[in-house]
Write an enzyme that holds these catalytic residues in place. Structure first.
Site, PDB file in Angstrom:
ATOM      1  N   ASP A 104     -12.561  -9.494  -0.951  1.00 35.36           N
ATOM      2  CA  ASP A 104     -13.865  -9.844  -0.086  1.00 35.36           C
ATOM      3  C   ASP A 104     -14.835  -9.139  -1.155  1.00 35.36           C
ATOM      4  O   ASP A 104     -14.393  -8.029  -1.640  1.00 35.36           O
ATOM      5  CB  ASP A 104     -13.775  -9.321   1.344  1.00 35.36           C
ATOM      6  CG  ASP A 104     -13.240  -8.124   1.683  1.00 35.36           C
ATOM      7  OD1 ASP A 104     -12.922  -7.449   0.643  1.00 35.36           O
ATOM      8  OD2 ASP A 104     -12.766  -7.951   2.581  1.00 35.36           O
ATOM      9  N   ASN A 114       1.979  -5.286  -3.000  1.00 35.06           N
ATOM     10  CA  ASN A 114       0.604  -5.700  -2.872  1.00 35.06           C
ATOM     11  C   ASN A 114      -0.281  -4.500  -2.648  1.00 35.06           C
ATOM     12  O   ASN A 114       0.708  -3.272  -1.575  1.00 35.06           O
ATOM     13  CB  ASN A 114       0.621  -6.495  -1.468  1.00 35.06           C
ATOM     14  CG  ASN A 114      -0.729  -6.861  -1.329  1.00 35.06           C
ATOM     15  OD1 ASN A 114      -1.254  -7.703  -2.300  1.00 35.06           O
ATOM     16  ND2 ASN A 114      -1.411  -6.889  -0.065  1.00 35.06           N
ATOM     17  N   HIS A 142     -10.243  -6.054  -2.710  1.00 33.05           N
ATOM     18  CA  HIS A 142     -11.318  -5.650  -1.631  1.00 33.05           C
ATOM     19  C   HIS A 142     -12.435  -4.969  -2.587  1.00 33.05           C
ATOM     20  O   HIS A 142     -12.441  -3.714  -2.831  1.00 33.05           O
ATOM     21  CB  HIS A 142     -10.874  -4.869  -0.623  1.00 33.05           C
ATOM     22  CG  HIS A 142      -9.791  -5.285   0.305  1.00 33.05           C
ATOM     23  ND1 HIS A 142     -10.140  -6.393   1.129  1.00 33.05           N
ATOM     24  CD2 HIS A 142      -8.723  -5.040   0.670  1.00 33.05           C
ATOM     25  CE1 HIS A 142      -9.325  -6.787   1.880  1.00 33.05           C
ATOM     26  NE2 HIS A 142      -8.343  -6.113   1.691  1.00 33.05           N
ATOM     27  N   GLU A 177       0.803  -1.075  -0.079  1.00 34.26           N
ATOM     28  CA  GLU A 177      -0.024  -0.068   0.055  1.00 34.26           C
ATOM     29  C   GLU A 177       0.837   1.275   0.046  1.00 34.26           C
ATOM     30  O   GLU A 177       0.729   2.193   0.945  1.00 34.26           O
ATOM     31  CB  GLU A 177      -0.833  -0.010   1.048  1.00 34.26           C
ATOM     32  CG  GLU A 177      -1.972  -1.237   0.995  1.00 34.26           C
ATOM     33  CD  GLU A 177      -2.861  -1.255   2.252  1.00 34.26           C
ATOM     34  OE1 GLU A 177      -2.700  -0.438   3.366  1.00 34.26           O
ATOM     35  OE2 GLU A 177      -3.806  -1.842   2.473  1.00 34.26           O
ATOM     36  N   GLU A 179      -6.577 -10.662  -1.030  1.00 32.19           N
ATOM     37  CA  GLU A 179      -7.366 -10.224  -0.191  1.00 32.19           C
ATOM     38  C   GLU A 179      -8.833 -10.279  -0.619  1.00 32.19           C
ATOM     39  O   GLU A 179      -9.392  -9.215   0.006  1.00 32.19           O
ATOM     40  CB  GLU A 179      -7.031  -8.932   0.771  1.00 32.19           C
ATOM     41  CG  GLU A 179      -5.468  -9.008   0.913  1.00 32.19           C
ATOM     42  CD  GLU A 179      -4.828  -7.717   1.752  1.00 32.19           C
ATOM     43  OE1 GLU A 179      -5.678  -7.077   2.335  1.00 32.19           O
ATOM     44  OE2 GLU A 179      -3.698  -7.730   1.865  1.00 32.19           O
TER      45      GLU A 179
HETATM   46  C1  XIL Z   1      -6.590  -5.873   8.136  1.00 33.20           C
HETATM   47  C2  XIL Z   1      -6.880  -7.067   8.937  1.00 33.20           C
HETATM   48  O1  XIL Z   1      -8.079  -7.804   8.219  1.00 33.20           O
HETATM   49  C3  XIL Z   1      -7.615  -6.422  10.136  1.00 33.20           C
HETATM   50  O2  XIL Z   1      -7.852  -7.553  11.185  1.00 33.20           O
HETATM   51  C4  XIL Z   1      -6.681  -5.450  10.839  1.00 33.20           C
HETATM   52  O3  XIL Z   1      -7.387  -4.833  12.041  1.00 33.20           O
HETATM   53  C5  XIL Z   1      -6.401  -4.392   9.875  1.00 33.20           C
HETATM   54  O4  XIL Z   1      -5.903  -4.925   8.714  1.00 33.20           O
HETATM   55  N1  XIL Z   1      -5.041  -4.377   3.519  1.00 33.20           N
HETATM   56  C6  XIL Z   1      -4.167  -5.110   3.973  1.00 33.20           C
HETATM   57  C7  XIL Z   1      -4.496  -6.116   4.902  1.00 33.20           C
HETATM   58  O5  XIL Z   1      -2.998  -5.459   3.406  1.00 33.20           O
HETATM   59  O6  XIL Z   1      -3.206  -6.343   6.038  1.00 33.20           O
HETATM   60  C8  XIL Z   1      -5.671  -5.420   6.010  1.00 33.20           C
HETATM   61  O7  XIL Z   1      -5.782  -6.348   7.028  1.00 33.20           O
HETATM   62  C9  XIL Z   1      -6.813  -5.284   5.181  1.00 33.20           C
HETATM   63  C10 XIL Z   1      -6.359  -3.976   4.198  1.00 33.20           C
END
Ligand code: XIL
Length: 460
Positions: A248, A180, A217, A140, A246
């Protein structure tokens, strides 16, 4: 008349996400939280469905280096051990990030922060050296408009990302190194272009980078863009693997889940998909019910849409990388002209567990993934070498002697005849390379040759 011909089922659909993805050489993973490993509903689903694991929080800087120079791997190892004991692979997440830094790191700046980042990468990667499939080295680092995010790491100098990748490559040359990020799924978005330009620049200057993780996401107001596949293809054409890391989706839209799965399947270098949690109740955005299992652990409609898409794509017959080809290599081909040793019965590859380079590590069957721990070279002296200097080695000559890796020493227990009938026989023992099952993690041994399919292998 009246004869019923029963055709063997050519395309038996796989019943789990991991097995369905493996048919095309891909993985299907989930984020795992160490704090939930005592929940048997959770572990039953996770252990059954997935073959790749990301620690949701436990490998982040605040977890692994809570005090400067004092590393703590208790929670991360819990997840690592849980996964690998079940034959799953692990993605490391993450080494350098503006968020979830320990307090001591947040208060550093300039050259001391730069050194702390380097020390952190070295410390964590040393602990997991040779054990992980991928590392999210940097997470990020971009703004939505494609410029660099103004973090404390960015303030140490614009070269902080390439320094992180170069440090990582030296710390563990066996693991694939990824950048990432989120909101890089839409090809016409500024942030996507910013990341793309950085990867292109890295590739042109030889900065080590192997993969791009698209967090995917499709929650919090985002959704599947129609050009997602274009984005994946565009990144892949720079010469990196891509992965959905990741996933969802708000209310687990079946069309978006099927669409993102299909986009990955359509891109040869899209190596796998990871969902960000198991049940809706495990999600960091649980109010959006974005995952494939409901709070009770039941499969949702989106689960079926993903499984069906995966099953419709596979199985594929593994084929070697076309030499001199310009297209993206298949995710199941091996690097450097080495061959895979593929079991005729299982379709799985002979694999060194966890990419270990330790003498005495027993080899197993595992889903073919094209990585260095499945890449074997048959030498003119009948050795089957891996990682350059390790040899496939029979630990004894009797029935059921283990087959392992060992430093090449020129002895007969490290020489193999690759026979035209598909068997591979030990020069010392005369016995056949043999497995007793077909699943991931099945151990390899030597045994009296019996003409059966569990003793036939192809090198390709
Ligand atoms: C999130 C986790 O799911 C949570 O439990 C935590 O509080 C915050 O981080 N991008 C990422 C992940 O790369 O590491 C993040 O995970 C979600 C967004």
């Amino acid at each position: 008349m009246g004869v019923v011909v029963v055709m063997p089922e050519a395309n038996a659909a796989a019943g789990t996400l991991g097995a369905a993805a493996a048919q095309s050489g891909r993985y299907f993973g989930t984020a795992i939280a160490a704090g939930r490993l005592g929940d048997s509903t959770y572990t039953t689903i996770a252990g059954r469905e997935f073959n790749m694991v990301t620690a949701e929080n436990e490998m982040k800087p605040d977890a692994t280096e809570p005090q400067r120079g004092q590393f703590n791997f208790s929670s991360s190892d819990q997840i690592y051990n849980w996964a690998t004991q079940r034959g799953m692979k692990v993605r490391g997440h993450t080494l350098a990030w503006h968020a979830q830094q320990p307090g001591w790191m947040q208060s550093l700046s300039g050259s001391s922060l730069r050194q702390a980042m380097i020390d952190h990468i070295n410390g964590v990667m040393a602990h997991y050296k040779g054990k992980l499939a991928y590392w999210d080295v940097v997470n990020e680092a971009f703004n939505e408009d494609g410029s660099r995010r103004q973090s404390n790491l960015q303030a140490t100098g614009n070269d902080w990302i390439e320094v992180a990748f170069r440090t990582a490559r030296t710390a563990d040359p066996s693991v694939k190194l990824c950048y990432n990020d989120y909101n890089i799924e839409n090809w016409s978005y500024g942030k996507t272009q910013g990341v793309y330009n950085m990867i292109r620049d890295f590739k042109s200057r030889g900065v080590p980078i192997d993969c791009v993780g698209l967090q995917t996401h499709f929650t919090g107001g985002s959704s599947l863009p129609s050009n997602f596949q274009t984005t994946l293809t565009s990144f892949a054409s720079l010469g990196v693997d891509v992965a959905l890391t990741e996933v969802d989706v708000t209310n687990a839209s079946t069309t978006q889940y099927a669409g993102l799965t299909q986009a990955c399947l359509n891109v040869p270098r899209c190596v796998g998909i990871t969902v960000w949690g198991v049940r809706d109740s495990d999600s960091w955005r649980s109010s959006e019910n974005p995952l494939l299992f409901d709070g009770g652990g039941n499969k949702k409609a989106a689960y079926t849409s993903v499984l069906n898409a995966l099953n419709a794509a596979g199985p594929v017959t593994p084929s070697p990388t076309p030499s001199g080809g310009t297209g993206s290599p298949s995710p199941s081909a091996t690097p450097g002209g080495a061959k895979r040793i593929i079991g005729a019965q299982s379709g799985r590859c002979i694999d060194v567990p966890n990419a270990s380079q330790n003498n005495g590590t027993r080899v197993q069957l595992y889903d073919c993934n094209g990585q260095a721990n499945q890449a074997w070279t048959l030498t003119s002296s009948k050795q089957l070498t891996v990682y350059g200097s390790k040899c496939l080695d029979a630990a004894g000559s009797g029935n059921a002697s283990a087959v392992q890796i060992y430093s090449c020493n020129g002895q007969a227990n490290q020489q193999w005849n690759v026979n035209s009938n598909g068997t591979i026989t030990g020069v010392q023992s005369g016995r056949c390379l043999d497995v007793w099952g077909t699943g991931n993690g099945q151990q390899v041994q030597i045994y009296d040759c019996n003409g059966q399919a569990n003793q036939r292998f192809s090198l390709n």
